[in-house]
Enzyme design. Structure first.
Site, PDB file in Angstrom:
ATOM      1  NE  ARG A 221       6.440  -4.421  -7.646  1.00 50.26           N
ATOM      2  CZ  ARG A 221       5.141  -4.520  -7.594  1.00 50.26           C
ATOM      3  NH1 ARG A 221       4.392  -3.493  -7.919  1.00 50.26           N
ATOM      4  NH2 ARG A 221       4.575  -5.642  -7.209  1.00 50.26           N
TER       5      ARG A 221
ATOM      6  CG  ASN B 190      -2.610  -1.613  -6.771  1.00 50.00           C
ATOM      7  OD1 ASN B 190      -3.690  -2.116  -6.469  1.00 50.00           O
ATOM      8  ND2 ASN B 190      -1.863  -0.947  -5.910  1.00 50.00           N
TER       9      ASN B 190
ATOM     10  CB  SER C 140       4.333 -11.918  -1.468  1.00 55.49           C
ATOM     11  OG  SER C 140       3.841 -12.587  -2.610  1.00 55.49           O
TER      12      SER C 140
ATOM     13  CG  ASP D 136      -0.879  -8.655  -5.704  1.00 58.23           C
ATOM     14  OD1 ASP D 136      -0.263  -7.725  -6.273  1.00 58.23           O
ATOM     15  OD2 ASP D 136      -0.639  -9.858  -5.924  1.00 58.23           O
TER      16      ASP D 136
ATOM     17  NE  ARG E  10       3.716  -2.465 -12.495  1.00 57.06           N
ATOM     18  CZ  ARG E  10       3.138  -3.565 -12.003  1.00 57.06           C
ATOM     19  NH1 ARG E  10       2.524  -4.408 -12.798  1.00 57.06           N
ATOM     20  NH2 ARG E  10       3.200  -3.812 -10.712  1.00 57.06           N
TER      21      ARG E  10
ATOM     22  CG  ASN F 173       6.912  -4.451  -3.625  1.00 58.23           C
ATOM     23  OD1 ASN F 173       6.045  -4.259  -2.760  1.00 58.23           O
ATOM     24  ND2 ASN F 173       6.793  -5.435  -4.508  1.00 58.23           N
ATOM     25  CD1 TRP F 174      13.353  -2.343  -1.081  1.00 61.06           C
ATOM     26  CD2 TRP F 174      13.392  -0.316  -2.015  1.00 61.06           C
ATOM     27  NE1 TRP F 174      13.068  -1.424  -0.094  1.00 61.06           N
ATOM     28  CE2 TRP F 174      13.100  -0.168  -0.638  1.00 61.06           C
ATOM     29  CE3 TRP F 174      13.470   0.844  -2.811  1.00 61.06           C
ATOM     30  CZ2 TRP F 174      12.876   1.071  -0.047  1.00 61.06           C
ATOM     31  CZ3 TRP F 174      13.256   2.086  -2.204  1.00 61.06           C
ATOM     32  CH2 TRP F 174      12.963   2.183  -0.851  1.00 61.06           C
TER      33      TRP F 174
ATOM     34  CD  GLU G 158      -9.247 -20.053   9.291  1.00 57.41           C
ATOM     35  OE1 GLU G 158      -9.375 -20.493   8.130  1.00 57.41           O
ATOM     36  OE2 GLU G 158      -8.963 -20.781  10.257  1.00 57.41           O
TER      37      GLU G 158
HETATM   38  C1  IPE Z   1       3.061  -8.214  -2.323  1.00 52.20           C
HETATM   39  O1  IPE Z   1       2.694  -8.170  -3.650  1.00 52.20           O
HETATM   40  C2  IPE Z   1       3.451  -6.845  -1.838  1.00 52.20           C
HETATM   41  C3  IPE Z   1       2.404  -5.839  -1.767  1.00 52.20           C
HETATM   42  C4  IPE Z   1       1.156  -5.988  -2.099  1.00 52.20           C
HETATM   43  C5  IPE Z   1       2.826  -4.580  -1.258  1.00 52.20           C
HETATM   44  P1  IPE Z   1       3.717  -8.403  -4.858  1.00 52.20           P
HETATM   45  O2  IPE Z   1       2.936  -8.138  -6.065  1.00 52.20           O
HETATM   46  O3  IPE Z   1       4.952  -7.638  -4.635  1.00 52.20           O
HETATM   47  O4  IPE Z   1       4.053  -9.956  -4.705  1.00 52.20           O
HETATM   48  P2  IPE Z   1       4.557 -11.000  -5.782  1.00 52.20           P
HETATM   49  O5  IPE Z   1       5.785 -10.421  -6.417  1.00 52.20           O
HETATM   50  O6  IPE Z   1       3.473 -11.203  -6.769  1.00 52.20           O
HETATM   51  O7  IPE Z   1       4.830 -12.253  -4.998  1.00 52.20           O
HETATM   52  C1  IPE Z   2       0.194  -4.290  -5.448  1.00 49.89           C
HETATM   53  O1  IPE Z   2      -0.125  -4.292  -6.794  1.00 49.89           O
HETATM   54  C2  IPE Z   2       0.804  -2.979  -5.010  1.00 49.89           C
HETATM   55  C3  IPE Z   2       2.209  -3.050  -4.651  1.00 49.89           C
HETATM   56  C4  IPE Z   2       2.981  -4.106  -4.664  1.00 49.89           C
HETATM   57  C5  IPE Z   2       2.813  -1.802  -4.223  1.00 49.89           C
HETATM   58  P1  IPE Z   2       0.944  -4.739  -7.861  1.00 49.89           P
HETATM   59  O2  IPE Z   2       1.707  -3.531  -8.290  1.00 49.89           O
HETATM   60  O3  IPE Z   2       1.759  -5.864  -7.343  1.00 49.89           O
HETATM   61  O4  IPE Z   2       0.011  -5.228  -9.041  1.00 49.89           O
HETATM   62  P2  IPE Z   2       0.214  -6.503  -9.949  1.00 49.89           P
HETATM   63  O5  IPE Z   2       0.380  -7.682  -9.040  1.00 49.89           O
HETATM   64  O6  IPE Z   2       1.434  -6.262 -10.768  1.00 49.89           O
HETATM   65  O7  IPE Z   2      -1.026  -6.575 -10.753  1.00 49.89           O
HETATM   66 MG    MG Z   3       1.501  -7.865  -7.357  1.00 51.97          MG
END
Ligand code: IPE
Ligand code: IPE
Ligand code: MG
Length: 250
Positions: free
Chosen positions: A82, A33, A204, A31, A44, A79-80, A215
């Site tokens: 997004r 990115n 998540s 998480d 992003r 994540n769909w 852990e």
């Molecule tokens: C969890 O991270 C999913 C992945 C890292 C693939 P998210 O960024 O989607 O989670 P939330 O929305 O912050 O809970």
């Molecule tokens: C995790 O990074 C990667 C995926 C969920 C695919 P994010 O894209 O959730 O990055 P943040 O949480 O918005 O910084």
């Molecule tokens: Mg994230």
């Protein structure tokens, strides 16, 4: 404290890491990115691209210390939600990554697997690439790298229950073992250690059934900045913990 990288840029294994007590299965929520990219004024998706280097450095570190199972959360069932562009990028990125890295992973003895739903929204060519890399690496035994892709912990439990019902298993035969046998990978041991980067302290929907006694470690580092030393640091922290599984200390 972070161990400095060597001249070659590869982090050495710290002396504090006990190689005889390495977790069997480590799972990572990759998480941060998006925040990594935003902090640099970049889109992003640039953060996702940079996350590949992080992933492969962690894979190398895991191999170095003898971790047998590594599971990474690449795309969740949520994540769909997004923006379409980002979703499309993540689908293509996954395909692209496998195209470029499957041979390398194969040579390292890594078995590639995918955990998640095969959904109509995942493009066919991405599914094909996934299947090819699974086929290519299926005999490898050094480490199993499971990519949780279109994965949801609740969806996995729902799918297990569906399979039980479809088999006509009577209610009195439904127990924890029966559910486990119907998870995506019944042979996968529960994670000993879960690392979620970026300072978010939530799960998540990751591996809900499997993490009952894992852990959990939540380092602040954003995923694209992760290198194998962060894995080593998490393993050292893991080795300091006392796992009781509900019992009392020996
Ligand atoms: C969890 O991270 C999913 C992945 C890292 C693939 P998210 O960024 O989607 O989670 P939330 O929305 O912050 O809970
Ligand atoms: C995790 O990074 C990667 C995926 C969920 C695919 P994010 O894209 O959730 O990055 P943040 O949480 O918005 O910084
Ligand atoms: Mg994230």
């Amino acid at each position: 404290m972070s161990t400095p990288a060597t001249d070659e840029g590869v982090d050495p294994v710290p002396a504090a890491l006990d190689r005889t007590r390495v977790p069997v299965h480590v799972a990572c929520v990759m998480d941060g990115n998006g925040r990594w990219a935003s902090a640099r004024g970049l889109p992003r998706t640039e953060g996702h691209t940079m996350g590949e280097t992080a992933l492969f450095d962690v894979v190398m570190g895991a191999l170095e210390i003898g971790i047998r199972w590594l599971t990474v959360y690449a795309f969740s069932t949520e994540n769909w939600r997004r923006p379409t562009d980002e979703v499309r990028f993540l689908m293509g990125f996954n395909e692209n990554l496998l195209m470029r890295r499957a041979d390398e992973l194969n040579e390292l003895g890594v078995q590639i697997r995918f955990a998640g739903r095969r959904d109509w929204r995942v493009p066919r060519r991405v599914l094909r690439r996934m299947d090819d890399s699974v086929e290519l690496t299926k005999k490898n035994r050094t480490m199993t790298l499971t990519l949780a892709f279109n994965y949801g912990g609740r969806a996995e439990i729902v799918d297990a229950v569906k399979a039980l019902v479809a088999e006509g298993i009577p209610a009195e035969k439904v127990d924890e073992k029966a559910i486990r046998r119907h998870l995506y990978y019944p042979d996968m041991p529960d994670p000993d250690l879960v690392i979620r980067t970026s300072g978010e302290t939530r799960i998540s929907n990751f591996l809900l059934w499997e993490i009952a006694y894992s852990e959990l470690i939540f380092p602040e580092v954003l995923w694209p900045d992760v290198r194998r030393r962060h894995l080593y640091e998490a393993v050292i922290e893991y080795q300091r913990r006392v796992r009781r599984f509900g019992a009392v200390n020996p």
